[in-house]
Write a protein that holds these residues in place. Structure first.
Motif, PDB file in Angstrom:
ATOM      1  N   GLY A 132       0.814  -1.210   0.000  1.00 48.19           N
ATOM      2  CA  GLY A 132       0.000   0.000   0.000  1.00 48.19           C
ATOM      3  C   GLY A 132       0.845   1.256   0.000  1.00 48.19           C
ATOM      4  O   GLY A 132       0.547   2.224  -0.709  1.00 48.19           O
ATOM      5  N   ALA A 133       1.901   1.235   0.787  1.00 44.81           N
ATOM      6  CA  ALA A 133       2.797   2.398   0.841  1.00 44.81           C
ATOM      7  C   ALA A 133       3.429   2.651  -0.525  1.00 44.81           C
ATOM      8  O   ALA A 133       3.579   3.812  -0.942  1.00 44.81           O
ATOM      9  N   MET A 134       3.770   1.593  -1.249  1.00 47.11           N
ATOM     10  CA  MET A 134       4.333   1.767  -2.598  1.00 47.11           C
ATOM     11  C   MET A 134       3.322   2.409  -3.539  1.00 47.11           C
ATOM     12  O   MET A 134       3.684   3.233  -4.382  1.00 47.11           O
ATOM     13  N   GLY A 135       2.044   2.047  -3.384  1.00 46.88           N
ATOM     14  CA  GLY A 135       1.008   2.684  -4.194  1.00 46.88           C
ATOM     15  C   GLY A 135       0.896   4.166  -3.900  1.00 46.88           C
ATOM     16  O   GLY A 135       0.771   4.992  -4.814  1.00 46.88           O
ATOM     17  N   VAL A 136       0.951   4.525  -2.613  1.00 47.58           N
ATOM     18  CA  VAL A 136       0.882   5.932  -2.228  1.00 47.58           C
ATOM     19  C   VAL A 136       2.116   6.677  -2.741  1.00 47.58           C
ATOM     20  O   VAL A 136       2.009   7.802  -3.250  1.00 47.58           O
ATOM     21  N   VAL A 137       3.286   6.063  -2.643  1.00 41.50           N
ATOM     22  CA  VAL A 137       4.517   6.694  -3.160  1.00 41.50           C
ATOM     23  C   VAL A 137       4.402   6.897  -4.672  1.00 41.50           C
ATOM     24  O   VAL A 137       4.764   7.960  -5.193  1.00 41.50           O
ATOM     25  N   ALA A 138       3.886   5.905  -5.380  1.00 43.28           N
ATOM     26  CA  ALA A 138       3.704   6.054  -6.831  1.00 43.28           C
ATOM     27  C   ALA A 138       2.780   7.224  -7.139  1.00 43.28           C
ATOM     28  O   ALA A 138       3.040   8.013  -8.056  1.00 43.28           O
ATOM     29  N   ALA A 139       1.713   7.371  -6.366  1.00 39.13           N
ATOM     30  CA  ALA A 139       0.794   8.493  -6.565  1.00 39.13           C
ATOM     31  C   ALA A 139       1.495   9.824  -6.314  1.00 39.13           C
ATOM     32  O   ALA A 139       1.309  10.787  -7.071  1.00 39.13           O
ATOM     33  N   LEU A 140       2.311   9.879  -5.288  1.00 40.23           N
ATOM     34  CA  LEU A 140       3.028  11.119  -4.977  1.00 40.23           C
ATOM     35  C   LEU A 140       4.059  11.467  -6.053  1.00 40.23           C
ATOM     36  O   LEU A 140       4.225  12.632  -6.404  1.00 40.23           O
ATOM     37  N   VAL A 141       4.748  10.454  -6.589  1.00 39.74           N
ATOM     38  CA  VAL A 141       5.712  10.691  -7.670  1.00 39.74           C
ATOM     39  C   VAL A 141       4.987  11.219  -8.909  1.00 39.74           C
ATOM     40  O   VAL A 141       5.436  12.171  -9.561  1.00 39.74           O
ATOM     41  N   LEU A 142       3.845  10.622  -9.221  1.00 41.60           N
ATOM     42  CA  LEU A 142       3.069  11.103 -10.361  1.00 41.60           C
ATOM     43  C   LEU A 142       2.545  12.518 -10.127  1.00 41.60           C
ATOM     44  O   LEU A 142       2.509  13.334 -11.044  1.00 41.60           O
ATOM     45  N   LEU A 143       2.145  12.805  -8.894  1.00 40.49           N
ATOM     46  CA  LEU A 143       1.676  14.148  -8.559  1.00 40.49           C
ATOM     47  C   LEU A 143       2.788  15.173  -8.773  1.00 40.49           C
ATOM     48  O   LEU A 143       2.568  16.239  -9.373  1.00 40.49           O
ATOM     49  N   ALA A 144       3.993  14.846  -8.325  1.00 39.22           N
ATOM     50  CA  ALA A 144       5.142  15.741  -8.537  1.00 39.22           C
ATOM     51  C   ALA A 144       5.413  15.913 -10.029  1.00 39.22           C
ATOM     52  O   ALA A 144       5.694  17.020 -10.498  1.00 39.22           O
ATOM     53  N   SER A 145       5.316  14.838 -10.788  1.00 44.46           N
ATOM     54  CA  SER A 145       5.522  14.888 -12.237  1.00 44.46           C
ATOM     55  C   SER A 145       4.465  15.756 -12.904  1.00 44.46           C
ATOM     56  O   SER A 145       4.768  16.560 -13.792  1.00 44.46           O
ATOM     57  N   LEU A 146       3.227  15.609 -12.475  1.00 44.53           N
ATOM     58  CA  LEU A 146       2.135  16.398 -13.047  1.00 44.53           C
ATOM     59  C   LEU A 146       2.342  17.881 -12.764  1.00 44.53           C
ATOM     60  O   LEU A 146       2.208  18.714 -13.648  1.00 44.53           O
ATOM     61  N   ARG A 147       2.707  18.203 -11.533  1.00 44.00           N
ATOM     62  CA  ARG A 147       2.940  19.606 -11.177  1.00 44.00           C
ATOM     63  C   ARG A 147       4.132  20.181 -11.927  1.00 44.00           C
ATOM     64  O   ARG A 147       4.099  21.313 -12.392  1.00 44.00           O
ATOM     65  N   ALA A 148       5.209  19.404 -12.065  1.00 40.35           N
ATOM     66  CA  ALA A 148       6.386  19.876 -12.797  1.00 40.35           C
ATOM     67  C   ALA A 148       6.037  20.110 -14.266  1.00 40.35           C
ATOM     68  O   ALA A 148       6.474  21.097 -14.865  1.00 40.35           O
ATOM     69  N   GLY A 149       5.251  19.211 -14.832  1.00 41.02           N
ATOM     70  CA  GLY A 149       4.833  19.369 -16.228  1.00 41.02           C
ATOM     71  C   GLY A 149       3.989  20.606 -16.432  1.00 41.02           C
ATOM     72  O   GLY A 149       4.139  21.318 -17.435  1.00 41.02           O
ATOM     73  N   ARG A 150       3.114  20.896 -15.494  1.00 38.36           N
ATOM     74  CA  ARG A 150       2.272  22.095 -15.599  1.00 38.36           C
ATOM     75  C   ARG A 150       3.111  23.359 -15.446  1.00 38.36           C
ATOM     76  O   ARG A 150       2.862  24.353 -16.121  1.00 38.36           O
ATOM     77  N   ARG A 151       4.099  23.340 -14.541  1.00 40.14           N
ATOM     78  CA  ARG A 151       4.978  24.503 -14.383  1.00 40.14           C
ATOM     79  C   ARG A 151       5.772  24.756 -15.663  1.00 40.14           C
ATOM     80  O   ARG A 151       5.952  25.881 -16.089  1.00 40.14           O
ATOM     81  N   MET A 152       6.250  23.672 -16.294  1.00 43.24           N
ATOM     82  CA  MET A 152       7.002  23.831 -17.536  1.00 43.24           C
ATOM     83  C   MET A 152       6.115  24.370 -18.633  1.00 43.24           C
ATOM     84  O   MET A 152       6.537  25.180 -19.457  1.00 43.24           O
ATOM     85  N   ALA A 153       4.857  23.920 -18.677  1.00 44.07           N
ATOM     86  CA  ALA A 153       3.927  24.395 -19.709  1.00 44.07           C
ATOM     87  C   ALA A 153       3.624  25.881 -19.525  1.00 44.07           C
ATOM     88  O   ALA A 153       3.468  26.603 -20.522  1.00 44.07           O
ATOM     89  N   LEU A 154       3.557  26.327 -18.282  1.00 48.13           N
ATOM     90  CA  LEU A 154       3.296  27.745 -18.018  1.00 48.13           C
ATOM     91  C   LEU A 154       4.496  28.612 -18.373  1.00 48.13           C
ATOM     92  O   LEU A 154       4.335  29.765 -18.770  1.00 48.13           O
ATOM     93  N   ALA A 155       5.686  28.056 -18.203  1.00 45.33           N
ATOM     94  CA  ALA A 155       6.905  28.813 -18.484  1.00 45.33           C
ATOM     95  C   ALA A 155       7.090  28.905 -19.970  1.00 45.33           C
ATOM     96  O   ALA A 155       7.237  29.825 -20.633  1.00 45.33           O
TER      97      ALA A 155
END
Length: 155
Positions: A132-155
């Motif tokens: 379960g913890a690995m699933g939560v970590v995977a979600a957090l990694v994807l969340l960071a990736s999504l936020r980084a992608g949105r920041r790059m798109a705005l820049a």
């Protein structure tokens, strides 16, 4: 638990898997695949961490079977779409095949590890919590990736 009751719950999980995967395909056509995977991995992780602490009565296990069934293979459509986006329609099927092969290798390793944990501790609880913890970590990694992608798109 009686074998017939266990088989019934597994069958119910399979029915809800069909519903969840079909709905996931529909959602994948309309939403960001990474956002869907964040939800799927996060909820799957939380449900696996909760399972060992539930009372194993019919009501709790039925709720788990429905919930987990909806999420079981729901990750396939957004993962396939991400492969298509990243590698193109020609190479995506090969990449997706390697993703599935890696998944199976990981599943075999996890099953071995869970058995080893059960043998050493007398309980599957640490294995469920770790999965379960690995699933939560995977979600957090994807969340960071999504936020980084949105920041790059705005820049």
């Amino acid at each position: 638990m009686a074998p017939v009751a266990a088989a019934g719950l597994l069958s119910m999980m399979g029915v809800f898997d069909l519903i969840g995967t079909t709905a996931s395909g529909w959602l994948t056509d309309r939403h960001d695949s990474r956002a869907l995977l964040i939800v799927y991995y996060g909820l799957r992780g939380l449900s696996l961490m909760a399972l060992p602490f539930l009372s194993f009565d019919t009501v709790n296990l039925t709720i788990f079977a429905v919930f987990y069934g909806l999420d079981w293979i729901a990750t396939v459509p957004p993962t396939a779409k991400l492969c298509n986006q990243a590698f193109g329609e020609q190479d995506a099927p090969i990449v997706f095949g390697w993703v599935l092969a890696g998944h199976q290798l990981g599943a075999a390793t996890a099953a071995f590890g869970a058995g080893l944990i059960r043998q050493q501790t007398g309980s599957y609880t640490p294995a469920f919590v770790a999965a379960g913890a690995m699933g939560v970590v995977a979600a957090l990694v994807l969340l960071a990736s999504l936020r980084a992608g949105r920041r790059m798109a705005l820049a």
